[in-house]
Design an enzyme around this catalytic site. Structure first.
Site, short mmCIF file in Angstrom:
data_model
loop_
_atom_site.label_atom_id
_atom_site.label_comp_id
_atom_site.label_asym_id
_atom_site.label_seq_id
_atom_site.Cartn_x
_atom_site.Cartn_y
_atom_site.Cartn_z
N ARG A 1 7.23 -130.95 3.63
CA ARG A 1 6.22 -130.06 3.05
C ARG A 1 5.77 -130.63 1.72
O ARG A 1 6.59 -130.99 0.87
CB ARG A 1 6.75 -128.64 2.84
CG ARG A 1 5.65 -127.73 2.29
CD ARG A 1 6.03 -126.27 2.23
NE ARG A 1 4.84 -125.48 1.87
CZ ARG A 1 4.60 -124.25 2.27
NH1 ARG A 1 5.43 -123.64 3.07
NH2 ARG A 1 3.51 -123.60 1.87
N ARG B 1 -5.03 -126.48 -4.81
CA ARG B 1 -4.60 -126.79 -6.18
C ARG B 1 -5.07 -128.17 -6.62
O ARG B 1 -5.44 -128.39 -7.76
CB ARG B 1 -3.06 -126.68 -6.29
CG ARG B 1 -2.59 -125.25 -6.47
CD ARG B 1 -1.13 -125.11 -6.20
NE ARG B 1 -0.85 -125.17 -4.76
CZ ARG B 1 0.34 -125.39 -4.24
NH1 ARG B 1 1.37 -125.61 -5.03
NH2 ARG B 1 0.50 -125.40 -2.94
N ASP C 1 0.21 -129.11 2.37
CA ASP C 1 -0.06 -128.04 1.41
C ASP C 1 -0.54 -128.62 0.08
O ASP C 1 -0.18 -129.74 -0.28
CB ASP C 1 1.22 -127.21 1.21
CG ASP C 1 0.95 -125.88 0.53
OD1 ASP C 1 -0.22 -125.47 0.44
OD2 ASP C 1 1.92 -125.24 0.08
N ASN D 1 -4.00 -117.88 7.96
CA ASN D 1 -5.12 -118.49 7.24
C ASN D 1 -6.47 -117.79 7.48
O ASN D 1 -7.41 -117.95 6.72
CB ASN D 1 -5.26 -119.99 7.56
CG ASN D 1 -4.21 -120.85 6.90
OD1 ASN D 1 -3.84 -121.91 7.42
ND2 ASN D 1 -3.70 -120.42 5.76
N ARG E 1 -8.11 -115.90 4.56
CA ARG E 1 -8.76 -116.56 3.42
C ARG E 1 -10.24 -116.17 3.37
O ARG E 1 -10.78 -115.67 4.35
CB ARG E 1 -8.63 -118.07 3.57
CG ARG E 1 -7.20 -118.50 3.42
CD ARG E 1 -7.07 -119.99 3.31
NE ARG E 1 -5.67 -120.30 3.01
CZ ARG E 1 -5.24 -121.45 2.52
NH1 ARG E 1 -6.09 -122.42 2.28
NH2 ARG E 1 -3.96 -121.63 2.28
N THR F 1 -2.00 -118.66 11.64
CA THR F 1 -2.64 -117.39 12.02
C THR F 1 -2.96 -116.58 10.75
O THR F 1 -3.91 -115.82 10.74
CB THR F 1 -1.71 -116.55 12.94
OG1 THR F 1 -0.43 -116.45 12.32
CG2 THR F 1 -1.53 -117.20 14.29
N ASN G 1 -3.98 -128.53 -0.99
CA ASN G 1 -5.39 -128.95 -1.05
C ASN G 1 -6.16 -128.18 -2.12
O ASN G 1 -6.95 -128.75 -2.88
CB ASN G 1 -6.09 -128.70 0.29
CG ASN G 1 -5.54 -129.56 1.40
OD1 ASN G 1 -4.71 -130.42 1.17
ND2 ASN G 1 -6.01 -129.33 2.62
C1 FPP Z 1 -3.12 -126.28 2.72
O1 FPP Z 1 -3.60 -126.39 1.42
C2 FPP Z 1 -4.01 -126.87 3.72
C3 FPP Z 1 -4.61 -126.20 4.75
C4 FPP Z 1 -4.45 -124.76 4.98
C5 FPP Z 1 -5.49 -126.88 5.73
C6 FPP Z 1 -5.19 -128.28 6.05
C7 FPP Z 1 -6.42 -128.91 6.54
C8 FPP Z 1 -6.78 -130.21 6.36
C9 FPP Z 1 -5.94 -131.22 5.69
C10 FPP Z 1 -8.10 -130.67 6.82
C11 FPP Z 1 -8.35 -130.72 8.27
C12 FPP Z 1 -7.25 -131.18 9.10
C13 FPP Z 1 -7.39 -131.78 10.30
C14 FPP Z 1 -6.17 -132.04 11.11
C15 FPP Z 1 -8.66 -132.20 10.85
P1 FPP Z 1 -3.94 -125.03 0.66
O2 FPP Z 1 -5.37 -124.73 0.87
O3 FPP Z 1 -2.99 -123.97 1.09
O4 FPP Z 1 -3.67 -125.45 -0.82
P2 FPP Z 1 -3.14 -124.53 -2.02
O5 FPP Z 1 -1.77 -124.06 -1.63
O6 FPP Z 1 -3.11 -125.47 -3.18
O7 FPP Z 1 -4.12 -123.41 -2.20
#
Ligand code: FPP
Length: 246
Positions: free
Chosen positions: A189, A25, A21, A69, A72, A67, A23
């Site tokens: 997490r 931010r 989690d 996601n 988004r 599911t 990415n």
């Molecule tokens: C959560 O961060 C991350 C995800 C929903 C996707 C994870 C995907 C990857 C790391 C890339 C691809 C993975 C593989 C296995 C090939 P968020 O977007 O919820 O971050 P936020 O909470 O800060 O908005």
């Protein structure tokens, strides 16, 4: 400090699960689009997989797409699916070289056909590897998984091939998508959130939970070592008292 040498190799978790989690931010902090965060998240996936395999962890499960996601923005969903295809394709060789088997949990038949095909191909190509299993949770949610198990078992009862009395923890666990896998002893997490978010609800009944403020794209081998050392310092009582565990 050399964290790796502080890990007790006799007390390694067999299975580590991670809710990746932060990415979005991470990217926002850098003034970049969210997809930039996901792209950099792949580096963390690579590092963590390598570190886990080097240590001798047998199962590593990563929550890659829930599911929920799908809700988004379309652009982000498409980018995540494309990233998945691209990453799987480019990593097959490395997975095979390192004896890593790829498996998936979740309703993968609902993934876009290209992602589904690429995933099937990678799972097929790595099926005989036995050093470590990398499990991707894709279009996964624990409530979906539990509902499916209930329906499948109910169908067996309706067909007369299973008696309701014979349903126990074992038969139920075998109806889940994690069939045959040990439950994770450690669930990590990242990003400071302290929720489970519909992940492996049945399987984490006795897991140790580890939360770190580190955003996923910054997660490196040392962060995994830290989590494992923290886990190894805990006393797992499984409902017993301390003296009984010792
Ligand atoms: C959560 O961060 C991350 C995800 C929903 C996707 C994870 C995907 C990857 C790391 C890339 C691809 C993975 C593989 C296995 C090939 P968020 O977007 O919820 O971050 P936020 O909470 O800060 O908005």
């Amino acid at each position: 400090m050399d964290l790796k040498s502080h890990i007790n190799r006799e007390k390694l978790p067999l299975h580590i699960a991670i809710i990746m989690d932060g990415n979005g931010r991470w990217a926002k902090q850098k003034g970049k689009p969210r997809v930039f965060g996901h792209r950099n998240g792949v580096k963390a996936v690579r590092e963590t997989t390598e570190a886990a395999a080097e240590l001798g962890i047998k199962y590593l499960t990563l929550y890659a797409f829930s599911t929920e996601n799908w809700n988004r923005p379309k652009l982000e969903v498409n980018a995540l699916m494309a990233l998945l295809v691209e990453t799987i394709r480019s990593e097959i060789k490395t997975l095979n070289k390192n004896g890593i088997r790829l498996q998936a949990i979740g309703d993968i038949s609902k993934l876009p056909p290209r992602s589904y095909k690429e995933l099937q191909n990678a799972m097929e190509s790595t099926r005989d590897n036995d050093r470590m299993t990398l499990v991707l949770a894709l279009n996964y949610s624990a409530k979906w998984e539990i509902m499916k198990a209930v329906k499948d078992l109910a169908q067996l009862v309706e067909d007369g091939s299973l008696s309701a009395n014979d349903i126990n923890e074992g038969t139920f666990a075998n109806a889940l998508s994690t069939k045959g896998m040990p439950d994770p002893e450690l669930l990590i997490r990242t990003s400071g959130e302290t929720r489970i978010s519909n992940f492996l609800l049945w399987q984490i009944a006795y897991s140790e939970l580890y939360f770190t403020p580190t955003f996923w794209p910054d997660f490196r081998k040392e962060d995994l070592y830290k989590a494992i050392i923290d886990y190894q310092q805990r006393e797992r009582r499984f409902g017993k008292i301390s003296e009984q565990v010792v």
